[in-house]
Design an enzyme around this catalytic site. Sequence first.
Site, short mmCIF file in Angstrom:
data_model
loop_
_atom_site.label_atom_id
_atom_site.label_comp_id
_atom_site.label_asym_id
_atom_site.label_seq_id
_atom_site.Cartn_x
_atom_site.Cartn_y
_atom_site.Cartn_z
N GLY A 247 0.83 -1.20 0.00
CA GLY A 247 0.00 0.00 0.00
C GLY A 247 0.86 1.24 0.00
N SER A 248 0.36 2.30 0.56
CA SER A 248 1.05 3.59 0.50
C SER A 248 2.24 3.62 1.46
CB SER A 248 0.09 4.73 0.84
OG SER A 248 -0.22 4.72 2.22
N THR A 249 3.19 4.47 1.14
CA THR A 249 4.36 4.64 2.00
C THR A 249 3.95 5.18 3.37
OG1 THR A 249 5.86 4.93 0.13
CG2 THR A 249 6.55 5.88 2.22
N GLY A 252 2.59 2.39 5.38
CA GLY A 252 3.68 1.48 5.70
C GLY A 252 4.48 1.96 6.90
N GLU A 270 5.78 -3.36 0.88
CA GLU A 270 5.89 -2.99 -0.54
C GLU A 270 5.01 -1.77 -0.70
OE1 GLU A 270 4.95 -1.98 -3.95
OE2 GLU A 270 3.80 -3.85 -4.08
N CYS A 304 1.34 0.36 -8.36
CA CYS A 304 2.46 0.92 -7.60
C CYS A 304 3.70 1.09 -8.46
CB CYS A 304 2.76 0.04 -6.40
SG CYS A 304 3.11 -1.68 -6.82
#
Length: 498
Positions: A247-249, A252, A270, A304
């Site tokens: 997903g999104s940084t 994360g 990831e 992504c």
Amino acid sequence: MNDVTQFTRADWQARAAALRFRNQIWIDGRAVPAASGARFESVNPATGAVLTDVARGGAEDIDRAVASARRAFEDGRWSRKTPAERKEVLLRLAALIRENVPELALLDSLDMGKLVKDASTIDAPGSAHFFQWHAEAIDKIYDEIAPTGGRDLAMVRRVPLGVVGAVVPWNFPLDMATWKLAPALATGNSVVLKPAEQSPLSALRLAELAAEAGLPDGVLNVVPGFGEDAGQALGRHADVDCLVFTGSTAVGKMFQRYAGESNMKQVWLETGGKSPNLIFPDADLDAAADMAAFGIFFNQGEVCSANSRMLVHASIAEEMIERMAARAAQAQPGDPLDPASAMGPLVDRKHADTVMGFIASGKQAGRLVCGGERIARDASDAYVQPTIFTDLRPDARVVREEIFGPVLTIQTFKTEDEALAMANDSPYALAASVWTRDLGRALSVSDRLNAGTVSVNTVDALSAMTPFGGMKQSGFGRDLSIHSFDKYSALKTTWIKY
């Protein structure tokens, strides 16, 4: 399996009308309501219509799911099966996925807007393939004997971790669940899966198919819900041994914090990407344009690793801009159940608002080549035209930040060194592409690019046999390939003196 390539729009619509949605939490082999009784709407972004109300899992449901997973792991109903026994169950699951491709494809298409022709020919068959590949691999991984010398025997074995929490995104709901589940289950772990709240339906059906394939109760639990409730509870849970996330940084980083504030569980991420696509003058420009269009407009750009930054040599810049504008004109969004459509809607209105915000900033920062408009159809305004910008400063938001939509920026370079400096000037390092007929250049540029995967004369090259993942703020750890098992196992040494 039916030949889905022959299905018409009417065929898909008829199948969609007959679908039965699984909308309960799946715990200990049973469909159950949320402990709170709460529910949320699953909305078709193509029409704005509510598909079904889904049980909204929370912290209590995560507790129940983790407890079920822990019991299943500790009593050995799955963890102590031989690799060959686990393989047979997962191969049956792969076969069941193939038998149900039309249904699974429709669930993802209706839930998040992707083209059903892609979901039925790429996503759902891919899920079956990835389960089969990991199942076939697991009984071919050998343990080790260390060269310790006489009177000592040191055995190094791979052992499952225990309970794995998996949080997956909405852009490839079935495939991303599979990328986590296949290696985690093959190595003998139990799993608690939290699908994205925008796209829970295929994961719930997958759990049912896994049970039909013979996966013991409690080994796979699926808790739909929102990130702030179910996601955070899973990330902070003291009895979860490993947390995997795509997903999104920004999210994360939250999972890293949750782990540090709880039981220091392993966290594998990831996350975001802003992948460059470098095009040199000796490239096949038509092939480069075709694949560049695929690389940014496929799945509405909600990928992504989408090649969202085109870096093109100044001598061919205008040619490439013209080629890309022509291909964007052919990629206009339409009904995702229509095989003739080139794109579907974005996942929901909120995400379309976000993408349109980026487009507004791009119009101020550079030159709009084409697109840039929102489209309303079938009572939904989640459709966005394929959009291209050029003449942008390096610090423009559309150049720097992940948009996750059908938006391409085109920048120019004059030298190889300049191209590499531009490509690597990003907080992300997930993927990159290089277009050239010069083998020496292909090798040297690939070596200097900071990316988890570099595709030469193609985009987004992917296989079950090769690892997928990034560096920098694109995360760490790898999905797919034999290396994917590393995340879900530990090395255990048993030393015997005799």
